[in-house]
Design a protein around this motif. Sequence first.
Motif, PDB file in Angstrom:
ATOM      1  N   CYS A  40      -3.236  35.303  -8.957  1.00 56.54           N
ATOM      2  CA  CYS A  40      -4.517  34.660  -9.242  1.00 56.54           C
ATOM      3  C   CYS A  40      -5.507  35.178  -8.209  1.00 56.54           C
ATOM      4  CB  CYS A  40      -4.361  33.141  -9.156  1.00 56.54           C
ATOM      5  SG  CYS A  40      -5.910  32.258  -9.279  1.00 56.54           S
ATOM      6  N   GLU A  41      -6.366  36.099  -8.626  1.00 57.36           N
ATOM      7  CA  GLU A  41      -7.316  36.671  -7.675  1.00 57.36           C
ATOM      8  C   GLU A  41      -8.317  35.618  -7.242  1.00 57.36           C
ATOM      9  OE1 GLU A  41      -8.993  40.575  -8.483  1.00 57.36           O
ATOM     10  OE2 GLU A  41      -7.436  40.848  -9.998  1.00 57.36           O
ATOM     11  N   HIS A  64      -3.187  24.418  -7.214  1.00 57.99           N
ATOM     12  CA  HIS A  64      -2.265  23.305  -6.963  1.00 57.99           C
ATOM     13  C   HIS A  64      -2.365  22.241  -8.057  1.00 57.99           C
ATOM     14  CE1 HIS A  64      -0.430  24.400  -3.167  1.00 57.99           C
ATOM     15  NE2 HIS A  64      -1.580  24.859  -2.768  1.00 57.99           N
ATOM     16  N   ARG A  65      -3.579  22.025  -8.532  1.00 58.67           N
ATOM     17  CA  ARG A  65      -3.758  21.042  -9.598  1.00 58.67           C
ATOM     18  C   ARG A  65      -3.049  21.508 -10.870  1.00 58.67           C
ATOM     19  NH1 ARG A  65      -9.593  20.041 -10.017  1.00 58.67           N
ATOM     20  NH2 ARG A  65      -9.233  18.592  -8.318  1.00 58.67           N
ATOM     21  N   GLN A  66      -3.210  22.795 -11.192  1.00 57.29           N
ATOM     22  CA  GLN A  66      -2.558  23.319 -12.394  1.00 57.29           C
ATOM     23  C   GLN A  66      -1.037  23.265 -12.264  1.00 57.29           C
ATOM     24  OE1 GLN A  66      -4.447  27.142 -12.864  1.00 57.29           O
ATOM     25  NE2 GLN A  66      -6.411  26.190 -13.354  1.00 57.29           N
ATOM     26  N   ALA A  67      -0.532  23.509 -11.033  1.00 58.31           N
ATOM     27  CA  ALA A  67       0.917  23.432 -10.815  1.00 58.31           C
ATOM     28  C   ALA A  67       1.414  22.007 -11.064  1.00 58.31           C
ATOM     29  CB  ALA A  67       1.257  23.878  -9.391  1.00 58.31           C
ATOM     30  N   GLY A  71       1.818  23.814 -14.711  1.00 59.88           N
ATOM     31  CA  GLY A  71       1.608  25.259 -14.635  1.00 59.88           C
ATOM     32  C   GLY A  71       2.577  25.885 -13.638  1.00 59.88           C
ATOM     33  N   PRO A  72       2.450  27.199 -13.423  1.00 58.93           N
ATOM     34  CA  PRO A  72       3.325  27.884 -12.469  1.00 58.93           C
ATOM     35  C   PRO A  72       3.130  27.362 -11.046  1.00 58.93           C
ATOM     36  CG  PRO A  72       1.542  29.326 -13.191  1.00 58.93           C
ATOM     37  CD  PRO A  72       1.463  28.093 -14.032  1.00 58.93           C
ATOM     38  N   ALA A  73       4.184  27.438 -10.243  1.00 57.83           N
ATOM     39  CA  ALA A  73       4.118  26.952  -8.868  1.00 57.83           C
ATOM     40  C   ALA A  73       3.293  27.892  -7.998  1.00 57.83           C
ATOM     41  CB  ALA A  73       5.529  26.831  -8.303  1.00 57.83           C
ATOM     42  N   VAL A  74       2.718  27.336  -6.956  1.00 60.54           N
ATOM     43  CA  VAL A  74       2.027  28.136  -5.946  1.00 60.54           C
ATOM     44  C   VAL A  74       3.082  28.616  -4.952  1.00 60.54           C
ATOM     45  CG1 VAL A  74       0.283  28.122  -4.116  1.00 60.54           C
ATOM     46  CG2 VAL A  74      -0.107  26.820  -6.227  1.00 60.54           C
ATOM     47  N   LEU A  75       3.398  29.914  -5.018  1.00 68.19           N
ATOM     48  CA  LEU A  75       4.479  30.456  -4.182  1.00 68.19           C
ATOM     49  C   LEU A  75       3.966  30.970  -2.849  1.00 68.19           C
ATOM     50  CD1 LEU A  75       6.475  32.492  -6.836  1.00 68.19           C
ATOM     51  CD2 LEU A  75       6.886  30.166  -6.040  1.00 68.19           C
TER      52      LEU A  75
END
Length: 135
Positions: A40-41, A64-67, A71-75
């Motif tokens: 995610c740029e 973080h909200r989308q996770a 949604g996909p995790a913030v790695l």
Amino acid sequence: MVVEVTREALEAMRRAARLAHPHEACGILLGPASRVTTLCEATNVHPSPQTHFEIDPQALIDAHRQARDGGPAVLGYFHSHPSGPAEPSATDVEMAAGDGSIWAICAGESDASDIRFFRSGKGGFTRLSMDLIDG
Ligand SMILES: [Zn+2]
């Protein structure tokens, strides 16, 4: 330790580094478990973007909200070093939270081919080997 990265995500990092040059590119690494599937740029909002990066805080909040919403995790985080090596700088070491997040650092003046991955742990950065995967 190994981090899996899709070709698409890796190419996106290279492209972002090339486009941002001579500024540092930055972004957020997304995906399930330890598999980076998406970059995610984000806008580098640091006042000295040639030598530093700061991911747009709103982009982090959104990721973080989308996770949380499934949604996909913030790695972790991606940034480039337009004129330095693909290693954590002294500033990166200072900024790192030691929270287990993955840091991708892309070096290179023009081809942006050198990308390395690290885990930010309590004792500092640990280099991760990368498995390029399809998907
Ligand atoms: Zn750096």
